[in-house]
Write an enzyme that holds these catalytic residues in place. Structure first.
Site, PDB file in Angstrom:
ATOM      1  CE1 TYR A 134      -3.005   3.095   0.537  1.00 56.90           C
ATOM      2  CE2 TYR A 134      -3.639   2.204   2.674  1.00 56.90           C
ATOM      3  CZ  TYR A 134      -3.781   3.160   1.689  1.00 56.90           C
ATOM      4  OH  TYR A 134      -4.690   4.177   1.848  1.00 56.90           O
ATOM      5  CE  LYS A 162      -6.018   2.272  -1.577  1.00 52.60           C
ATOM      6  NZ  LYS A 162      -6.717   2.491  -0.284  1.00 52.60           N
TER       7      LYS A 162
END
Length: 299
Positions: A134, A162
């Protein structure tokens, strides 16, 4: 487990005493799944992971995993500054039945790329379920560099990233350096869902889908069908919501919008304040806009 499609970056419902609300959590989970999302992502930025204790995270994850009941994958945020703590929480979430983990880069201390590589490697080696990196440099102060992601993608259970950098070229670099691996790049910026898909992203982890999942899902579905004009129109539709989200601290506006739509997710946790009446009026205008486009709310 294939990482693709629209995955909701779900808010964490609280009651008026700022405790986790299990009933509202179950309501929201079912709304999202019934709207066609490809996964549920909990305890991220919009899930207020930084304001929730580890015991609360475990309790909340239990409710979500139970309610989802394997209908879609559940991605659980387990990141933190301490590698030891992130490992322990990751192992606990695997034990609870999480399908995958999402691990934000350490923040505040701004580690080197070598240190981040060691951090993620230790977490991935401590669990057997998939791990999603992330990247959100605006809030962490560190960008996961493409070469670091290239190395991490070689680890069998690190399967995706992400990217919430808001930079399409950053995502494109990730896609290029991981092309030889089974690795998915997901947009963490709702404004870039369609542009990211066009350059090879596998989907998006989208906060706006808490309120308008049908629109976000349609962007992906239209793209897959090759109906790019319809996909572009759907992408533009979410800008109405995104414009009002900027009027308060994350995720106060989004939670108020979801609450006014009929699911009592409660306020954000202090110190994040609830929006004032003027802003609430603008949120109601947004809801009316989407209701005019036959988005089905629960109110």
């Amino acid at each position: 487990m294939e990482v693709k499609g629209i995955i909701t970056a779900m808010v964490t419902p609280f009651d008026n005493n700022q405790n986790i609300d299990g009933n509202a959590t179950r309501q929201l989970v079912n709304k999202l799944i019934n709207s066609g999302v490809s996964g549920i992502f909990i305890l991220g930025t919009n899930g207020e992971f930084h304001l929730v204790t580890n015991d609360e995270k475990v309790a909340f994850a239990k409710v979500v995993i139970d309610e989802v009941n394997k209908r879609v994958p559940v991605y659980v945020g387990t990141g933190g500054n301490s590698t030891r703590e992130a490992v322990a929480l990751s192992q606990k979430m695997e034990e609870l039945g999480a399908d995958a983990l999402s691990v934000i880069t350490p923040y505040f201390l701004v580690p080197s790329q070598r240190e981040v590589l060691q951090h993620y490697t230790a977490i991935a080696e401590a669990v057997s379920i998939p791990v999603v990196l992330y990247n959100i440099p605006k809030h962490t102060g560190i960008n996961l560099e493409p070469e670091t992601v290239k190395e991490l993608a070689k680890i069998k259970n690190i399967v995706a990233i992400k990217d919430s950098s808001g930079k399409l070229d950053n995502m494109e670099k990730y896609i290029k350096v991981t092309a030889e691996e089974e690795f998915a790049v997901l947009s963490g910026s709702d404004s870039l869902i369609l542009p990211a898909l066009k350059i090879g992203a596998a989907g998006a982890i989208a906060a706006t889908s808490n309120l308008i999942p049908e629109i976000d899902v349609s962007i992906y579905e239209y793209f897959i069908k090759g109906e790019l004009e319809k996909a572009a129109k759907a992408q533009q539709e979410i800008e109405v919501l995104r414009a009002v989200l900027k009027l308060g601290t994350v995720p106060s506006i989004l939670k108020k919008a979801v609450q006014l739509s009929g699911i009592p997710v409660g306020p954000a946790r202090l110190p994040v304040a609830e929006p004032g009446e003027e802003v609430i009026g603008k949120i109601r205008e947004v809801l009316e806009y989407y209701q005019g486009r036959e988005i089905k709310f629960h109110c």
